[in-house]
Scaffold this motif. Structure first.
Motif, PDB file in Angstrom:
ATOM      1  N   ARG A  65       0.847  -1.182   0.000  1.00  0.00           N
ATOM      2  CA  ARG A  65       0.000   0.000   0.000  1.00  0.00           C
ATOM      3  C   ARG A  65       0.885   1.234   0.000  1.00  0.00           C
ATOM      4  NH1 ARG A  65      -2.661  -1.140   4.606  1.00  0.00           N
ATOM      5  NH2 ARG A  65      -2.732   1.080   5.056  1.00  0.00           N
ATOM      6  N   VAL A  66       0.351   2.298  -0.555  1.00  0.00           N
ATOM      7  CA  VAL A  66       1.121   3.548  -0.536  1.00  0.00           C
ATOM      8  C   VAL A  66       0.734   4.313   0.711  1.00  0.00           C
ATOM      9  CG1 VAL A  66       1.616   5.685  -1.746  1.00  0.00           C
ATOM     10  CG2 VAL A  66       1.102   3.628  -3.043  1.00  0.00           C
ATOM     11  N   LYS A  67       1.741   4.558   1.512  1.00  0.00           N
ATOM     12  CA  LYS A  67       1.469   5.280   2.750  1.00  0.00           C
ATOM     13  C   LYS A  67       1.801   6.758   2.550  1.00  0.00           C
ATOM     14  CE  LYS A  67       3.631   5.470   7.044  1.00  0.00           C
ATOM     15  NZ  LYS A  67       4.637   4.810   7.866  1.00  0.00           N
ATOM     16  N   ARG A  68       0.819   7.591   2.891  1.00  0.00           N
ATOM     17  CA  ARG A  68       1.083   9.012   2.730  1.00  0.00           C
ATOM     18  C   ARG A  68       1.336   9.623   4.091  1.00  0.00           C
ATOM     19  NH1 ARG A  68      -2.980  13.443   0.270  1.00  0.00           N
ATOM     20  NH2 ARG A  68      -3.467  13.747   2.468  1.00  0.00           N
ATOM     21  N   GLU A  69       2.384  10.387   4.172  1.00  0.00           N
ATOM     22  CA  GLU A  69       2.670  11.082   5.428  1.00  0.00           C
ATOM     23  C   GLU A  69       2.766  12.561   5.099  1.00  0.00           C
ATOM     24  OE1 GLU A  69       5.636   9.665   8.751  1.00  0.00           O
ATOM     25  OE2 GLU A  69       6.102   8.724   6.823  1.00  0.00           O
ATOM     26  N   ARG A  70       1.936  13.314   5.753  1.00  0.00           N
ATOM     27  CA  ARG A  70       2.011  14.754   5.498  1.00  0.00           C
ATOM     28  C   ARG A  70       2.834  15.362   6.621  1.00  0.00           C
ATOM     29  NH1 ARG A  70      -2.318  18.727   2.962  1.00  0.00           N
ATOM     30  NH2 ARG A  70      -1.423  17.725   1.144  1.00  0.00           N
ATOM     31  N   LYS A  71       3.883  16.023   6.234  1.00  0.00           N
ATOM     32  CA  LYS A  71       4.804  16.542   7.246  1.00  0.00           C
ATOM     33  C   LYS A  71       5.132  17.993   6.960  1.00  0.00           C
ATOM     34  CE  LYS A  71       7.746  12.671   7.960  1.00  0.00           C
ATOM     35  NZ  LYS A  71       9.128  12.297   7.745  1.00  0.00           N
ATOM     36  N   MET A  72       5.356  18.712   8.021  1.00  0.00           N
ATOM     37  CA  MET A  72       5.880  20.062   7.855  1.00  0.00           C
ATOM     38  C   MET A  72       7.390  19.913   7.927  1.00  0.00           C
ATOM     39  SD  MET A  72       4.985  23.140   7.472  1.00  0.00           S
ATOM     40  CE  MET A  72       3.915  24.269   8.284  1.00  0.00           C
ATOM     41  N   VAL A  73       8.071  20.245   6.841  1.00  0.00           N
ATOM     42  CA  VAL A  73       9.523  20.059   6.876  1.00  0.00           C
ATOM     43  C   VAL A  73      10.250  21.371   6.613  1.00  0.00           C
ATOM     44  CG1 VAL A  73       9.678  17.621   6.318  1.00  0.00           C
ATOM     45  CG2 VAL A  73       9.462  19.312   4.488  1.00  0.00           C
ATOM     46  N   LYS A  74      11.431  21.380   7.153  1.00  0.00           N
ATOM     47  CA  LYS A  74      12.289  22.539   6.932  1.00  0.00           C
ATOM     48  C   LYS A  74      13.102  22.244   5.673  1.00  0.00           C
ATOM     49  CE  LYS A  74      15.727  23.699   9.810  1.00  0.00           C
ATOM     50  NZ  LYS A  74      16.371  24.062  11.104  1.00  0.00           N
ATOM     51  N   VAL A  75      12.970  23.076   4.680  1.00  0.00           N
ATOM     52  CA  VAL A  75      13.757  22.846   3.472  1.00  0.00           C
ATOM     53  C   VAL A  75      14.559  24.105   3.133  1.00  0.00           C
ATOM     54  CG1 VAL A  75      12.328  21.089   2.376  1.00  0.00           C
ATOM     55  CG2 VAL A  75      11.786  23.497   2.045  1.00  0.00           C
ATOM     56  N   SER A  76      15.619  23.884   2.418  1.00  0.00           N
ATOM     57  CA  SER A  76      16.353  25.057   1.946  1.00  0.00           C
ATOM     58  C   SER A  76      15.714  25.501   0.641  1.00  0.00           C
ATOM     59  CB  SER A  76      17.823  24.768   1.745  1.00  0.00           C
ATOM     60  OG  SER A  76      18.096  23.422   1.870  1.00  0.00           O
ATOM     61  N   CYS A  77      15.523  26.784   0.528  1.00  0.00           N
ATOM     62  CA  CYS A  77      14.885  27.262  -0.689  1.00  0.00           C
ATOM     63  C   CYS A  77      15.580  28.533  -1.169  1.00  0.00           C
ATOM     64  CB  CYS A  77      13.411  27.545  -0.452  1.00  0.00           C
ATOM     65  SG  CYS A  77      13.152  28.680   0.894  1.00  0.00           S
ATOM     66  N   ASN A  78      15.221  28.956  -2.325  1.00  0.00           N
ATOM     67  CA  ASN A  78      15.844  30.125  -2.979  1.00  0.00           C
ATOM     68  C   ASN A  78      17.359  30.036  -2.908  1.00  0.00           C
ATOM     69  OD1 ASN A  78      13.223  31.076  -3.187  1.00  0.00           O
ATOM     70  ND2 ASN A  78      13.395  32.149  -1.238  1.00  0.00           N
ATOM     71  N   CYS A  79      17.838  28.893  -3.217  1.00  0.00           N
ATOM     72  CA  CYS A  79      19.276  28.709  -3.081  1.00  0.00           C
ATOM     73  C   CYS A  79      20.014  29.422  -4.199  1.00  0.00           C
ATOM     74  CB  CYS A  79      19.619  27.227  -3.135  1.00  0.00           C
ATOM     75  SG  CYS A  79      19.079  26.369  -1.680  1.00  0.00           S
ATOM     76  N   ALA A  80      21.112  30.004  -3.827  1.00  0.00           N
ATOM     77  CA  ALA A  80      21.957  30.637  -4.842  1.00  0.00           C
ATOM     78  C   ALA A  80      23.372  30.163  -4.623  1.00  0.00           C
ATOM     79  CB  ALA A  80      21.873  32.142  -4.721  1.00  0.00           C
ATOM     80  N   PHE A  81      24.007  29.877  -5.710  1.00  0.00           N
ATOM     81  CA  PHE A  81      25.382  29.431  -5.618  1.00  0.00           C
ATOM     82  C   PHE A  81      26.267  30.653  -5.709  1.00  0.00           C
ATOM     83  CE2 PHE A  81      29.282  28.071  -7.694  1.00  0.00           C
ATOM     84  CZ  PHE A  81      29.686  27.066  -6.838  1.00  0.00           C
ATOM     85  N   LYS A  82      27.225  30.678  -4.810  1.00  0.00           N
ATOM     86  CA  LYS A  82      28.153  31.807  -4.829  1.00  0.00           C
ATOM     87  C   LYS A  82      29.524  31.259  -5.125  1.00  0.00           C
ATOM     88  CE  LYS A  82      30.086  34.724  -1.705  1.00  0.00           C
ATOM     89  NZ  LYS A  82      30.309  34.978  -0.308  1.00  0.00           N
ATOM     90  N   TRP A  83      30.088  31.687  -6.211  1.00  0.00           N
ATOM     91  CA  TRP A  83      31.412  31.221  -6.588  1.00  0.00           C
ATOM     92  C   TRP A  83      32.385  31.521  -5.461  1.00  0.00           C
ATOM     93  CZ3 TRP A  83      33.967  28.036  -9.294  1.00  0.00           C
ATOM     94  CH2 TRP A  83      35.345  28.230  -9.481  1.00  0.00           C
ATOM     95  N   CYS A  84      33.273  30.587  -5.009  1.00  0.00           N
ATOM     96  CA  CYS A  84      33.440  29.350  -5.717  1.00  0.00           C
ATOM     97  C   CYS A  84      32.589  28.233  -5.175  1.00  0.00           C
ATOM     98  CB  CYS A  84      34.895  28.919  -5.630  1.00  0.00           C
ATOM     99  SG  CYS A  84      35.411  28.205  -4.068  1.00  0.00           S
ATOM    100  N   CYS A  85      32.345  28.182  -3.893  1.00  0.00           N
ATOM    101  CA  CYS A  85      31.916  26.884  -3.390  1.00  0.00           C
ATOM    102  C   CYS A  85      30.740  26.921  -2.424  1.00  0.00           C
ATOM    103  CB  CYS A  85      33.108  26.205  -2.727  1.00  0.00           C
ATOM    104  SG  CYS A  85      34.571  26.244  -3.765  1.00  0.00           S
ATOM    105  N   LYS A  86      30.164  28.076  -2.300  1.00  0.00           N
ATOM    106  CA  LYS A  86      29.105  28.154  -1.283  1.00  0.00           C
ATOM    107  C   LYS A  86      27.727  28.142  -1.907  1.00  0.00           C
ATOM    108  CE  LYS A  86      31.187  30.295   2.676  1.00  0.00           C
ATOM    109  NZ  LYS A  86      32.543  30.290   2.103  1.00  0.00           N
ATOM    110  N   VAL A  87      26.807  27.467  -1.200  1.00  0.00           N
ATOM    111  CA  VAL A  87      25.423  27.539  -1.596  1.00  0.00           C
ATOM    112  C   VAL A  87      24.695  28.277  -0.486  1.00  0.00           C
ATOM    113  CG1 VAL A  87      23.359  26.250  -2.166  1.00  0.00           C
ATOM    114  CG2 VAL A  87      25.589  25.396  -2.853  1.00  0.00           C
TER     115      VAL A  87
END
Lengths: 343, 545
Positions: free
Chosen positions: A306-328
């Motif tokens: 069966r497909v189990k659905r779990e609705r969760k409030m999660v913390k995600v990273s968003c609007n990510c921008a890469f900054k040269w050289c190595c940082k997100v």
């Protein structure tokens, strides 16, 4: 320094594993690490065909990159790709059963590997023959591997009668060829004042993501083969059994080949270290990947879960921008996410 | 009747000469089988060096190579590089690969940069045009007698802006981790390869306030340098051809000039034109490339551009004057002066000057800074485009003029043709001679131009279709290059030979219809005593008729 060449080879293996996993993320068989492991050597299925091929491709890809990176003598200017000394040595070593490469069930010719290692360390030594070739006509645009020579590195020295070995060899060849076939052609003009009166083109090894993807197409069209030694004829069987005359070799087939039907991946199989699809994550997102859209059906419902659905409030990273050289740099967002798992 | 060799040559002799020239031509094409492709390239993957002591970045004489790099890293591993800053990274590229060294036969070196950037779903997408700031430093080293390399020596240093066009194919499923398709970035041009080894240290500085590399919003995983060099084998054959053609053309020129001076008159305009064309070709044929084997001549690219420019300008001018001198319509009587062609001439001069200034702006500055490119700044781009547009307009005007003149000539020829039967025999022969001469050059020129255009197209097509694993050793582009180069040499040699004044008739006048001869002898005297051939007589007659 001698461990660097081991690094090169294992870089290739790791790359193959990562990309295999990414390609099969939403399939029943998701390319677990155990499928690369020697201790869990499985039957000659479609999936093991893919892992064999992608490993070969990964190692070739990694070697080719090393060749274009630094001055070592693995690759030569005069022969297309692997240096003559390496290939000579590989030929000499033929017939000696090779030890297996640690960690993977994949075979790499250890003697060839030793030569490779010693060649790698021969840096900055000039080769008069190469010097002549280079100053006359430049080096070849082949980025550092030769079809026929490179295959010796992965040679499987089991006899032709060993069908499984034959199939493995074929899939290795497909893996090597795919690196060659996916190569990209780049051109550049260099005429008077940068005009296009002269143009030069070269071939370039494609990024490995492209190779892994191309190999998956071969996997989808893989051909099942059954060898019947009777009457000296081999039969090729997919849905229909085709009779092959002995002169028709496997190398005319452009697809991956396999011998055994894949097991039912829905159920766990301890002998090959397969955990089954229970507990796998599936996705109902409106993705562009067809496999992902169908994943819940294929991974769960088809297997009787069966497909189990779990609705969760999660913390995600968003609007990510890469900054040269190595940082997100990301913002933190809270999102309501549906998680689907097979239960 | 004074005339050129062409119209006085018997059919047999002409066919022998044409055959000899054709044999030469075929030989030029055959020579092209020997060398490899004119140019070759090599791609080098940069090794990334992690530099913790960022003060070293300010020292332009400190070079990072694989030998002295404190720590070699790879940008593929996100976690291992997370703590790094832009100033900690140096991309090291040692040229060439495979343990060989550059030869001076390689002539020149063009470097282009390829920056591989990877797409990630959660990251901002790259803009279609990315502005890059590249801190590039070039060092050289030479092979010592004991086989070792000398220490790296400073060659050039510059911080340059470049633009890179990037796109990603949205049709691909699962784009995550997929590379962007970015254009190549031109980096440097060296006019001569004097040293054995070159080392590039490239940094991509980051500075938010100065907007340096702030548009690089995607993970860079690899950097490739592709360098293009001439092939030694091709250069050897090329220079050998020049060593053959140069004395030949000089000999033909001396012979031609002697011929002209044997006449008791001032050389005509067309003869001056032929001589200058020969001189321009001799200048182009002068094998100065040979000197680059011994001296450091970074201005070779500029010099070869200028040499080609002079040659093309002279060729265009020659066609113009040739058509003009056969125009047959002239009423002011001062045909023998280049000043008459000032309108047409100005298009050539203007066009060539535009291209020269453009070339000086680009390649001239590159003598000081090999990383310089005129195309990177908006001002530079506009300037370059202006000059190129000027040159294009001049070229169009020139061809309009030329076509108009040729059309006039043909119109006149057809008028003359229609009245030919009614003329007396000598005059008819005379006109036929001129028409023949003109048609001959037109035909030869058209053939040469057609062969050049076809070979150019073939060359592009051959490059476009060439398979990387093609087993053939013969290089079509080399054959086309040597063939076409030989063809223009032969064309001009043939012009010098065939359009040289004929001595057959000037010491003693030929057997001619007497009545006609009087008329013939009178006419040149009447108009201009220093006429070469029947050009003027023809023109004057056209006035009379």
């Amino acid at each position: 320094m001698s461990s660097r060449i081991l690094e090169v080879v294992s870089d290739g293996i790791n790359m193959a594993m990562t990309h295999c996993k990414a390609e099969f993320q939403w399939n029943q068989w998701n390319c677990p690490e155990t499928s690369f492991s020697q201790t869990h050597k499985q039957a000659s299925t479609k999936e093991s065909g893919y892992t064999t091929a992608i490993l070969a491709a990964g190692i070739i890809h990694s070697l080719a990159k090393t060749c274009s990176k630094e001055n070592n003598r693995i690759c030569d200017c005069n022969v297309n790709g692997l240096s003559e000394a390496v290939t000579q040595e590989m030929k000499r070593m033929e017939g000696i059963p090779p030890p297996r490469m640690n960690g993977t069930y994949f075979q790499i010719n250890d003697n060839a590997y030793q030569v490779l290692k010693s060649k790698y360390n021969e840096m900055d030594k000039s080769d008069p023959k190469a010097e002549v070739v280079w100053s006359w006509g430049g080096c070849s645009d082949d980025p550092g591997f030769a079809e026929e020579e490179a295959k010796k590195l992965f040679a499987n020295y089991e006899t032709e009668s060993d069908v499984q070995g034959l199939i493995e060899q074929h899939n290795i060849r497909i893996g090597r060829q795919i690196v060659k076939e996916t190569m990209l052609r780049k051109c550049r003009c260099h005429g008077v004042s940068g005009s296009c009166s002269h143009q030069i083109c070269w071939m370039e090894v494609a990024p490995f993501a492209i190779i892994a993807h191309a190999l998956k197409d071969r996997y989808k069209r893989a051909i099942r083969i059954s060898f019947e030694e009777s009457r000296g004829a081999r039969t090729i069987g997919n849905s229909v059994s085709l009779k092959l005359n002995p002169s028709l070799k496997l190398n005319t087939i452009k697809q991956l080949v396999f011998l055994d039907q894949s097991p039912d991946y829905c159920i766990p199989n301890n002998s090959i270290g397969w955990p089954g699809t229970k507990g796998r994550i599936c996705s109902k997102s409106n993705s562009t990947i067809p496999d992902e859209r169908r994943s819940c059906r294929k991974l769960c419902r088809k297997c009787g879960h069966r497909v189990k659905r779990e609705r969760k409030m999660v913390k995600v990273s968003c609007n990510c921008a890469f900054k040269w050289c190595c940082k997100v740099e990301c913002d933190t967002c809270y999102e309501m996410v549906d998680h689907y798992t097979c239960n | 009747m004074p005339g050129t060799i062409l119209e006085n040559l018997s059919g047999k002799k002409l066919s022998v000469l044409v055959t000899v020239l054709l044999v030469f031509q075929v030989a030029c094409f055959l020579v092209g089988i020997i060398p490899p492709a004119p140019a070759a390239s090599q791609g080098i993957l940069a090794t990334v060096c992690e530099v913790s002591d960022t003060k070293l970045n300010d020292d332009v004489n400190y070079w990072f190579s694989r030998k002295n790099c404190p720590r070699i890293i790879t940008l593929h591993d996100d976690n291992a590089t997370a703590h790094l800053q832009a100033e900690n990274l140096v991309f090291m590229i040692e040229m060439p690969l495979y343990g060989v060294d550059f030869s001076r036969w390689h002539q020149n070196l063009i470097g282009v940069l390829q920056i591989d950037s990877v797409y990630y779903e959660h990251l901002e997408e790259l803009e279609p045009v990315v502005e890059l700031t590249i801190d590039a430093r070039l060092a050289y080293s030479d092979k010592l007698p004991n086989g070792k390399k000398s220490a790296w020596q400073y060659y050039a240093h510059s911080e340059e802006k470049r633009y890179m066009d990037c796109e990603i194919d949205k049709k691909i499923h699962n784009l995550n981790g997929y590379p962007y398709n970015c254009s190549l970035v031109p980096l440097f041009e060296l006019g001569c390869v004097y040293h054995d080894y070159y080392l590039l240290n490239i940094r991509l500085p980051y500075n938010y306030s100065l907007q340096k590399n702030t548009k690089l919003t995607s993970r860079v995983v690899d950097m490739y340098l592709h360098f293009i060099h001439m092939n030694g084998g091709f250069v050897q054959v090329w220079i050998s051809m020049k060593f053959v053609f140069f004395p030949l053309i000089v000999a033909v020129m001396i012979w031609f000039w002697n011929r002209v001076h044997m006449l008791s008159r001032v050389p005509a305009l067309l003869e001056y034109m032929l001589m200058s064309l020969g001189a321009a070709l001799a200048f182009l044929d002068l094998p100065v490339e040979y000197l680059t084997l011994h001296f450091n001549m970074p201005y070779m690219l500029l010099l070869s551009d200028i040499r080609q420019g002079i040659f093309y300008a002279m060729l265009l001018l020659f066609w113009l004057v040739f058509a003009g001198e056969h125009m047959l319509i002239n009423d002011n009587g001062c045909k023998n002066s280049i000043k008459l062609y000032w309108k047409h001439l100005s298009t050539i001069i203007f066009g060539c000057l535009s291209l020269l200034i453009f070339d000086l702006c680009e390649r001239g500055v590159q003598l000081v800074n090999p990383f310089y490119s005129i195309w990177v700044t908006p001002v530079g781009t506009n300037l370059a485009l202006t000059f190129i547009i000027f040159a294009a307009i001049s070229a169009c005007l020139y061809f309009l003029f030329l076509c108009y003149m040729i059309w006039c000539v043909f119109k006149n020829i057809s008028i003359k043709r229609s009245v030919l039967p009614s003329m007396s025999q000598a005059r008819r022969l005379h006109y036929e001679g001129i028409i023949y001469r003109f048609n001959f050059l037109m035909l030869a020129t058209l053939i040469c131009a057609a062969v050049t255009v076809i070979s150019f197209i073939l060359n592009q097509a051959a490059e476009g279709q060439r398979k990387w694993d093609d087993g053939t050793d013969i290089e079509i582009s080399s054959i086309l290059h040597t063939g076409v180069y030989g063809m223009w040499n032969i064309y001009i040699c043939a012009m010098l030979i065939l359009y040289a004044p004929s001595h057959k008739q000037w010491p003693s006048d030929p057997v001619c219809n007497e009545g006609e001869e009087v008329e013939f002898n009178r006419l040149p005297v009447d108009t201009s005593p220093n006429e070469i051939s029947s050009l003027t007589s023809f023109a004057s007659k056209s006035n009379i008729e």
